[in-house]
Scaffold this active site. Structure first.
Site, PDB file in Angstrom:
ATOM      1  N   ASN A   9       0.882  -1.169   0.000  1.00 16.46           N
ATOM      2  CA  ASN A   9       0.000   0.000   0.000  1.00 16.46           C
ATOM      3  C   ASN A   9       0.917   1.215   0.000  1.00 16.46           C
ATOM      4  O   ASN A   9       1.508   1.550   1.020  1.00 16.46           O
ATOM      5  CB  ASN A   9      -0.899  -0.016   1.243  1.00 16.46           C
ATOM      6  N   TRP A  10       1.032   1.815  -1.153  1.00 16.21           N
ATOM      7  CA  TRP A  10       2.000   2.923  -1.290  1.00 16.21           C
ATOM      8  C   TRP A  10       1.514   4.212  -0.634  1.00 16.21           C
ATOM      9  O   TRP A  10       2.284   5.140  -0.461  1.00 16.21           O
ATOM     10  CB  TRP A  10       2.287   3.176  -2.791  1.00 16.21           C
ATOM     11  N   LYS A  11       0.244   4.283  -0.320  1.00 20.64           N
ATOM     12  CA  LYS A  11      -0.352   5.495   0.280  1.00 20.64           C
ATOM     13  C   LYS A  11      -0.072   6.703  -0.632  1.00 20.64           C
ATOM     14  O   LYS A  11      -0.039   6.548  -1.839  1.00 20.64           O
ATOM     15  CB  LYS A  11       0.160   5.684   1.711  1.00 20.64           C
ATOM     16  N   HIS A  95      -9.458   1.503   4.855  1.00 20.02           N
ATOM     17  CA  HIS A  95      -8.188   1.719   5.569  1.00 20.02           C
ATOM     18  C   HIS A  95      -8.418   2.711   6.709  1.00 20.02           C
ATOM     19  O   HIS A  95      -9.191   3.664   6.553  1.00 20.02           O
ATOM     20  CB  HIS A  95      -7.122   2.244   4.600  1.00 20.02           C
ATOM     21  N   GLU A  97      -6.752   5.079   7.754  1.00 15.35           N
ATOM     22  CA  GLU A  97      -6.465   6.481   7.408  1.00 15.35           C
ATOM     23  C   GLU A  97      -7.663   7.112   6.696  1.00 15.35           C
ATOM     24  O   GLU A  97      -7.925   8.308   6.857  1.00 15.35           O
ATOM     25  CB  GLU A  97      -5.187   6.550   6.550  1.00 15.35           C
ATOM     26  N   GLU A 167      -5.498  -4.667  10.492  1.00  9.04           N
ATOM     27  CA  GLU A 167      -4.484  -3.635  10.695  1.00  9.04           C
ATOM     28  C   GLU A 167      -4.762  -2.924  12.013  1.00  9.04           C
ATOM     29  O   GLU A 167      -5.564  -1.981  12.059  1.00  9.04           O
ATOM     30  CB  GLU A 167      -4.531  -2.616   9.552  1.00  9.04           C
ATOM     31  N   GLY A 173       2.463   2.513  10.832  1.00  7.97           N
ATOM     32  CA  GLY A 173       3.432   3.595  10.718  1.00  7.97           C
ATOM     33  C   GLY A 173       4.106   3.970  12.025  1.00  7.97           C
ATOM     34  O   GLY A 173       4.745   5.005  12.126  1.00  7.97           O
ATOM     35  N   SER A 213       3.336  -1.945  10.404  1.00  6.96           N
ATOM     36  CA  SER A 213       4.780  -2.044  10.653  1.00  6.96           C
ATOM     37  C   SER A 213       5.339  -3.434  10.358  1.00  6.96           C
ATOM     38  O   SER A 213       6.247  -3.905  11.042  1.00  6.96           O
ATOM     39  CB  SER A 213       5.113  -1.616  12.088  1.00  6.96           C
ATOM     40  N   GLY A 234       2.892  -1.165   4.262  1.00  2.49           N
ATOM     41  CA  GLY A 234       2.978   0.259   3.982  1.00  2.49           C
ATOM     42  C   GLY A 234       4.401   0.660   3.632  1.00  2.49           C
ATOM     43  O   GLY A 234       4.883   0.390   2.525  1.00  2.49           O
TER      44      GLY A 234
END
Ligand code: 13P
Length: 250
Positions: A9-11, A95, A97, A167, A173, A213, A234
């Site tokens: 997941n490159w965000k 997600h 976020e 998650e 992160g 992570s 991530g």
């Protein structure tokens, strides 16, 4: 049997050119066919170019989000049909976020999942608790509610197409990873909830990925757990050699 999957997941990272270069590097590292599905979930702007870059390789691509609306006057939105038309096979939905920073509620996510499925995309549906919920030992209830509110409405046929990512929000992160025991416990709990709702066969065939992570150092011990079927990665997915090491860990 269920598939093992390692998905990046490159965000909101990389320009289009950097993204194409990264996808190309990853493709070149995967000379030998891995024993898992490899997915790159990339920004909308990169999908078409990266689809061309990885064309003919074993890498599948996915989006990081899609709209909860089908089409029409929704300026700036990207529909599931648009995502599918780039060649994407997967789409991340729910997600943390998106839930936290963009106010995506369980009801909105329910619509997104339906539209993704209607457009032949495989939703990677994310669930997980925040730190305070874990400290209060509420994680199982939280995850149960997330499933009930957004995906337990689906038909058996539709549900069997979904991939899940557990998650824990406190691990995203932060450098804090769920211990292998915490991951296994939660994945087994999710599988049990699915079994209660859709039966054991569907539950056994559902892929449940771990995210938070996960890196080249800890991936093998996380993936070694019976109910952990891969990872949603991530920051470690932004370095080709690290991502390759995580794929090798499966
Ligand atoms: P990190 O691997 O950077 O913790 O992110 C995990 C994640 O959010 C994947 O969707």
């Amino acid at each position: 049997m269920r598939k093992n999957i390692v998905a990046g997941n490159w965000k909101m990272n990389t320009t289009m050119q950097e993204g194409v270069a990264l996808a190309d590097q990853i493709k070149n590292l995967l000379i030998k066919s891995p024993n898992c599905e490899v997915v790159l979930c990339v920004p909308f702007t990169h999908l078409t170019s990266i689809a061309q870059t990885v064309n003919g390789s074993i890498i599948a691509i996915g989006a990081e989000n899609c709209s909860d609306k089908e089409s029409g006057a929704y300026t700036g939105e990207i529909s599931a049909a648009m995502v599918r038309s780039t060649g994407a096979k997967y789409v991340i939905i729910g997600h943390s976020e998106r839930r936290t920073y963009y106010g995506e509620t369980a009801e909105i996510l329910k619509e997104k999942v339906l539209l993704a499925l209607k457009n032949d995309l495989i939703p990677v549906f994310c669930i997980g608790e925040v730190k305070e919920e874990r400290q209060a030992d509420k994680q199982n209830d939280i995850v149960k509610a997330q499933l009930e509110k957004s995906v337990f409405n689906l038909s058996v046929d539709d549900f069997s197409k979904i991939v899940f990512a557990y998650e824990p929000v406190w691990a995203i992160g932060t450098g804090l990873t769920a211990t292998p025991e915490q991951a296994q416990q939660m994945h087994a709990c999710i599988r049990q909830l699915i079994a209660e709702k859709y039966g054991n066969t569907i539950a056994q065939n559902t892929s449940i990925l771990y995210g938070g992570s996960c890196n080249a150092q800890n991936a093998a011990t996380l993936f070694a757990n019976h109910d952990v079927d891969g990872g949603l990665i991530g920051s470690a997915s932004l370095k080709a050699t690290d991502f390759k090491a995580i794929i090798d860990a499966i």
